[in-house]
Write a protein that holds these residues in place. Structure first.
Motif, PDB file in Angstrom:
ATOM      1  N   THR A  10       0.809  -1.225   0.000  1.00  0.00           N
ATOM      2  CA  THR A  10       0.000   0.000   0.000  1.00  0.00           C
ATOM      3  C   THR A  10       0.844   1.279   0.000  1.00  0.00           C
ATOM      4  OG1 THR A  10      -0.133  -0.353   2.379  1.00  0.00           O
ATOM      5  CG2 THR A  10      -2.060  -0.973   1.086  1.00  0.00           C
ATOM      6  N   GLY A  11       2.176   1.133   0.036  1.00  0.00           N
ATOM      7  CA  GLY A  11       3.045   2.309   0.105  1.00  0.00           C
ATOM      8  C   GLY A  11       3.447   2.842  -1.258  1.00  0.00           C
ATOM      9  N   SER A  12       4.359   3.804  -1.203  1.00  0.00           N
ATOM     10  CA  SER A  12       4.811   4.471  -2.424  1.00  0.00           C
ATOM     11  C   SER A  12       5.608   3.515  -3.334  1.00  0.00           C
ATOM     12  CB  SER A  12       5.643   5.685  -1.989  1.00  0.00           C
ATOM     13  OG  SER A  12       6.532   6.074  -2.954  1.00  0.00           O
ATOM     14  N   PHE A  35       0.325  -5.533   4.032  1.00  0.00           N
ATOM     15  CA  PHE A  35       0.251  -4.122   4.423  1.00  0.00           C
ATOM     16  C   PHE A  35      -0.122  -4.040   5.895  1.00  0.00           C
ATOM     17  CE2 PHE A  35      -4.424  -3.545   4.294  1.00  0.00           C
ATOM     18  CZ  PHE A  35      -4.834  -4.555   3.434  1.00  0.00           C
ATOM     19  N   ASN A  36      -0.165  -2.808   6.378  1.00  0.00           N
ATOM     20  CA  ASN A  36      -0.361  -2.597   7.813  1.00  0.00           C
ATOM     21  C   ASN A  36      -1.805  -2.229   8.128  1.00  0.00           C
ATOM     22  OD1 ASN A  36       0.312  -2.224  10.514  1.00  0.00           O
ATOM     23  ND2 ASN A  36       0.962  -0.108  10.198  1.00  0.00           N
ATOM     24  N   LYS A  37      -2.191  -0.985   7.769  1.00  0.00           N
ATOM     25  CA  LYS A  37      -3.531  -0.538   8.172  1.00  0.00           C
ATOM     26  C   LYS A  37      -4.273   0.290   7.118  1.00  0.00           C
ATOM     27  CE  LYS A  37      -1.838   3.553  10.675  1.00  0.00           C
ATOM     28  NZ  LYS A  37      -0.479   3.694  10.337  1.00  0.00           N
ATOM     29  N   ASN A  38      -3.683   0.435   5.949  1.00  0.00           N
ATOM     30  CA  ASN A  38      -4.355   1.227   4.917  1.00  0.00           C
ATOM     31  C   ASN A  38      -5.391   0.358   4.188  1.00  0.00           C
ATOM     32  OD1 ASN A  38      -5.152   2.895   2.842  1.00  0.00           O
ATOM     33  ND2 ASN A  38      -3.083   3.603   2.348  1.00  0.00           N
ATOM     34  N   CYS A  94      10.701  -6.404  -0.679  1.00  0.00           N
ATOM     35  CA  CYS A  94      10.681  -5.909   0.703  1.00  0.00           C
ATOM     36  C   CYS A  94      10.511  -4.398   0.667  1.00  0.00           C
ATOM     37  CB  CYS A  94      11.969  -6.278   1.428  1.00  0.00           C
ATOM     38  SG  CYS A  94      12.146  -8.054   1.666  1.00  0.00           S
ATOM     39  N   ALA A  95       9.289  -3.940   0.791  1.00  0.00           N
ATOM     40  CA  ALA A  95       8.996  -2.500   0.665  1.00  0.00           C
ATOM     41  C   ALA A  95       8.194  -1.973   1.850  1.00  0.00           C
ATOM     42  CB  ALA A  95       8.273  -2.221  -0.649  1.00  0.00           C
ATOM     43  N   ILE A  96       8.360  -2.642   2.996  1.00  0.00           N
ATOM     44  CA  ILE A  96       7.790  -2.093   4.238  1.00  0.00           C
ATOM     45  C   ILE A  96       8.725  -0.958   4.639  1.00  0.00           C
ATOM     46  CG2 ILE A  96       7.379  -2.610   6.691  1.00  0.00           C
ATOM     47  CD1 ILE A  96       6.681  -5.489   5.812  1.00  0.00           C
ATOM     48  N   SER A  97       8.189   0.077   5.289  1.00  0.00           N
ATOM     49  CA  SER A  97       9.093   1.173   5.644  1.00  0.00           C
ATOM     50  C   SER A  97       9.574   1.018   7.081  1.00  0.00           C
ATOM     51  CB  SER A  97       8.421   2.527   5.420  1.00  0.00           C
ATOM     52  OG  SER A  97       7.521   2.773   6.452  1.00  0.00           O
ATOM     53  N   ALA A 118      13.896  -2.738  -0.948  1.00  0.00           N
ATOM     54  CA  ALA A 118      13.756  -1.277  -0.822  1.00  0.00           C
ATOM     55  C   ALA A 118      13.993  -0.869   0.626  1.00  0.00           C
ATOM     56  CB  ALA A 118      12.346  -0.847  -1.245  1.00  0.00           C
ATOM     57  N   ASN A 119      13.641  -1.751   1.543  1.00  0.00           N
ATOM     58  CA  ASN A 119      13.642  -1.437   2.981  1.00  0.00           C
ATOM     59  C   ASN A 119      15.067  -1.336   3.537  1.00  0.00           C
ATOM     60  OD1 ASN A 119      12.882  -3.340   5.954  1.00  0.00           O
ATOM     61  ND2 ASN A 119      12.615  -1.148   5.673  1.00  0.00           N
ATOM     62  N   LYS A 120      15.688  -0.147   3.303  1.00  0.00           N
ATOM     63  CA  LYS A 120      17.094   0.042   3.696  1.00  0.00           C
ATOM     64  C   LYS A 120      17.302  -0.073   5.196  1.00  0.00           C
ATOM     65  CE  LYS A 120      16.311   4.100   1.791  1.00  0.00           C
ATOM     66  NZ  LYS A 120      16.573   5.251   0.976  1.00  0.00           N
TER      67      LYS A 120
HETATM   68  P1  NDP Z   1       5.378   4.114   2.626  1.00  0.00           P
HETATM   69  O1  NDP Z   1       5.246   4.743   3.973  1.00  0.00           O
HETATM   70  O2  NDP Z   1       4.768   4.783   1.475  1.00  0.00           O
HETATM   71  O3  NDP Z   1       4.786   2.615   2.678  1.00  0.00           O
HETATM   72  C1  NDP Z   1       5.159   1.740   3.696  1.00  0.00           C
HETATM   73  C2  NDP Z   1       4.512   0.385   3.516  1.00  0.00           C
HETATM   74  O4  NDP Z   1       4.867  -0.422   4.640  1.00  0.00           O
HETATM   75  C3  NDP Z   1       2.979   0.443   3.536  1.00  0.00           C
HETATM   76  O5  NDP Z   1       2.480  -0.610   2.744  1.00  0.00           O
HETATM   77  C4  NDP Z   1       2.639   0.196   5.007  1.00  0.00           C
HETATM   78  O6  NDP Z   1       1.331  -0.313   5.209  1.00  0.00           O
HETATM   79  C5  NDP Z   1       3.685  -0.858   5.328  1.00  0.00           C
HETATM   80  N1  NDP Z   1       3.971  -0.894   6.768  1.00  0.00           N
HETATM   81  C6  NDP Z   1       4.326   0.135   7.551  1.00  0.00           C
HETATM   82  N2  NDP Z   1       4.481  -0.282   8.837  1.00  0.00           N
HETATM   83  C7  NDP Z   1       4.232  -1.603   8.829  1.00  0.00           C
HETATM   84  C8  NDP Z   1       4.201  -2.603   9.835  1.00  0.00           C
HETATM   85  N3  NDP Z   1       4.461  -2.309  11.124  1.00  0.00           N
HETATM   86  N4  NDP Z   1       3.925  -3.870   9.462  1.00  0.00           N
HETATM   87  C9  NDP Z   1       3.635  -4.171   8.182  1.00  0.00           C
HETATM   88  N5  NDP Z   1       3.623  -3.273   7.193  1.00  0.00           N
HETATM   89  C10 NDP Z   1       3.921  -2.007   7.511  1.00  0.00           C
HETATM   90  O7  NDP Z   1       6.945   3.869   2.415  1.00  0.00           O
HETATM   91  P2  NDP Z   1       7.764   3.903   1.043  1.00  0.00           P
HETATM   92  O8  NDP Z   1       7.096   3.044   0.037  1.00  0.00           O
HETATM   93  O9  NDP Z   1       8.099   5.295   0.718  1.00  0.00           O
HETATM   94  O10 NDP Z   1       9.136   3.224   1.498  1.00  0.00           O
HETATM   95  C11 NDP Z   1       9.259   1.835   1.714  1.00  0.00           C
HETATM   96  C12 NDP Z   1      10.733   1.520   1.902  1.00  0.00           C
HETATM   97  O11 NDP Z   1      11.409   1.783   0.682  1.00  0.00           O
HETATM   98  C13 NDP Z   1      11.429   2.377   2.966  1.00  0.00           C
HETATM   99  O12 NDP Z   1      12.374   1.609   3.634  1.00  0.00           O
HETATM  100  C14 NDP Z   1      12.110   3.468   2.151  1.00  0.00           C
HETATM  101  O13 NDP Z   1      13.270   3.973   2.766  1.00  0.00           O
HETATM  102  C15 NDP Z   1      12.481   2.700   0.875  1.00  0.00           C
HETATM  103  N6  NDP Z   1      12.599   3.539  -0.298  1.00  0.00           N
HETATM  104  C16 NDP Z   1      11.533   4.264  -0.738  1.00  0.00           C
HETATM  105  C17 NDP Z   1      11.624   5.055  -1.863  1.00  0.00           C
HETATM  106  C18 NDP Z   1      10.412   5.744  -2.405  1.00  0.00           C
HETATM  107  O14 NDP Z   1      10.493   6.303  -3.514  1.00  0.00           O
HETATM  108  N7  NDP Z   1       9.299   5.764  -1.736  1.00  0.00           N
HETATM  109  C19 NDP Z   1      12.898   5.192  -2.584  1.00  0.00           C
HETATM  110  C20 NDP Z   1      13.946   4.347  -2.082  1.00  0.00           C
HETATM  111  C21 NDP Z   1      13.796   3.564  -0.967  1.00  0.00           C
HETATM  112  P3  NDP Z   1       0.079   0.715   5.445  1.00  0.00           P
HETATM  113  O15 NDP Z   1       0.056   1.594   4.226  1.00  0.00           O
HETATM  114  O16 NDP Z   1      -1.066  -0.180   5.525  1.00  0.00           O
HETATM  115  O17 NDP Z   1       0.352   1.479   6.692  1.00  0.00           O
END
Ligand code: NDP
Ligand code: MG
Length: 382
Positions: A10-12, A35-38, A94-97, A118-120
């Protein structure tokens, strides 16, 4: 057809991955998501892509909204482990933040599958654990952080890293480039989130504004490419067109260029023998005006802390990461000013000793203790 498990759908980054899948639906299938809560966005994805499994942290919230009956809904850690290890999963994204993604990256590292990372934060906190685990289990890690993917592309075709002289990791400089830290006291969260080139999640956007993102990326690069930190330079490149540069011992510098669009590194990482086509914004080379500048001198202290983390080891990475996560959260919640983010990191990091204990539990403990310490620092500031 490759089956993809998209963690953090659900993230970016999730959005960019889904776009690449959609444009290549003859080759890529969304097999599972987490995903978490979106709930709203999660539901949209499930209805559109029909994944077989959805792991939802807040499943109770979702239950009232279940729309698709052909999707299996999962919740706890053991079900996440089963999903990651499911025999039909080919690629795990791996794209959880944040640190919240560590467990999933850890399980993925032991799965023997291809991982798009992605999750650095999981590498910064647990690199000493995850990288050897991935090697032991033949889990291939392909970076999708744009700089690391650029380095990966610049290195491919070479026989190894022996011929590398230097790697320049580029930084846009974020929305406050050319403004000194002391002048950033009154910036708002909205201003800090307003990145000039990239549209990203909140946490990574604030990290870009402080340049801590580049420091996390330095640590990430050290682990991913197994090179000493001294090989890496951090250099500001405001246009975000050149995503990193590898200089070889014979004087050649190879870079990767593209518009700032995360679908580009993602498409590369999802490709197999041939590249995957996507709709991209083509660069108009004759109108490009590319420039570089030094990493700002008043952010050198934070860069030096990251270099210390690289040199000394993983528990310091957990401290650095957790201190930053609390600092960013406190800024977003309006508890501290933007420039206090640095102070929270410095004061929390100060005096931490290196411990050689290396396990998921010890990393979780350090993360928890550091959060408590960092919150005390936040309280002392407010
Ligand atoms: P977002 O905040 O947009 O999305 C985060 C995702 O992780 C959502 O799907 C969220 O779910 C989920 N999430 C958050 N907390 C939890 C949890 N406790 N348990 C399970 N799922 C969880 O982050 P980004 O997409 O921007 O970034 C993701 C990763 O990628 C990060 O580590 C970031 O540093 C890295 N990154 C991002 C870039 C980018 O362009 N966005 C570029 C390079 C690296 P929900 O929406 O339901 O809360
Ligand atoms: Mg990056």
């Amino acid at each position: 057809m490759k089956n993809i498990l998209l963690l953090g759908a659900t993230g970016s980054i999730g959005k960019s991955v889904l776009s690449v899948i959609e444009q290549n639906d003859q080759k890529l299938n969304l097999f599972g998501i987490s995903f978490n809560k979106n709930i709203l966005r999660g539901r949209e994805i499930i209805e559109k892509f029909h994944p077989s499994f959805a792991h939802i942290e807040n499943l109770d919230l979702y239950k009232e909204n279940i729309s698709s009956e052909d999707c299996s809904y999962l919740n706890n850690l053991s079900e996440l482990e089963d999903l990651i290890n499911h025999q039909d999963v080919d690629i795990i994204v791996c794209a959880i933040s944040g640190f919240a993604g560590l467990k999933a990256t850890y399980i993925a590292a032991s799965s023997g599958k291809k991982i798009l990372l992605a999750n650095k934060e999981s590498i910064v906190s647990g690199g000493d654990l995850i990288i050897p685990l991935a090697k032991e289990n033949n889990s291939e890690i392909i970076p999708i952080d744009s700089e690391h993917n650029a380095i990966f592309q610049c290195l491919s075709g070479e026989k190894g890293v022996e011929d590398v002289q230097k790697i320049s990791i580029t930084a846009s400089g974020g929305p406050f480039l050319n403004t000194s830290i002391s002048d950033l006291k009154d910036v708002t969260v909205k201003e800090a989130l307003n990145h000039p080139n990239w549209k990203m999640g909140n946490k990574v956007s604030i990290d870009s504004a402080t340049l801590v993102n580049k420091c996390l990326e330095l640590i990430e690069a050290k682990y991913l490419f197994d090179l000493d930190e001294s090989y890496f330079d951090l250099v500001v490149h405001p246009q975000s067109i050149i995503h990193s540069i590898v200089t070889y011992i014979d004087g050649s510098s190879i870079c990767q260029m593209s518009s700032p669009d995360m679908r580009v590194p993602i498409a590369h990482a999802l490709s197999n023998e041939n590249r995957l086509p996507i709709n991209f914004h083509a660069l108009n080379f004759t109108s490009l005006n590319l420039s570089f500048q030094e990493f700002p001198s008043d952010r050198m202290k934070i860069q030096n802390i990251a270099r210390e983390v690289c040199n000394k080891g993983s528990n310091l990475g957990s401290v650095f990461n957790a201190a930053n996560e609390i600092a960013v959260e406190s800024f977003i919640n309006g508890e501290i000013n933007f420039n206090n983010i640095y102070e929270v990191i410095y004061r929390t990091f100060d005096g931490n000793n290196v411990s050689k204990e290396l396990s998921l539990d010890s990393i979780n403990d350090i993360d928890m203790q550091t959060r408590i310490e960092a919150k005390k620092v936040v309280k002392s500031i407010t």
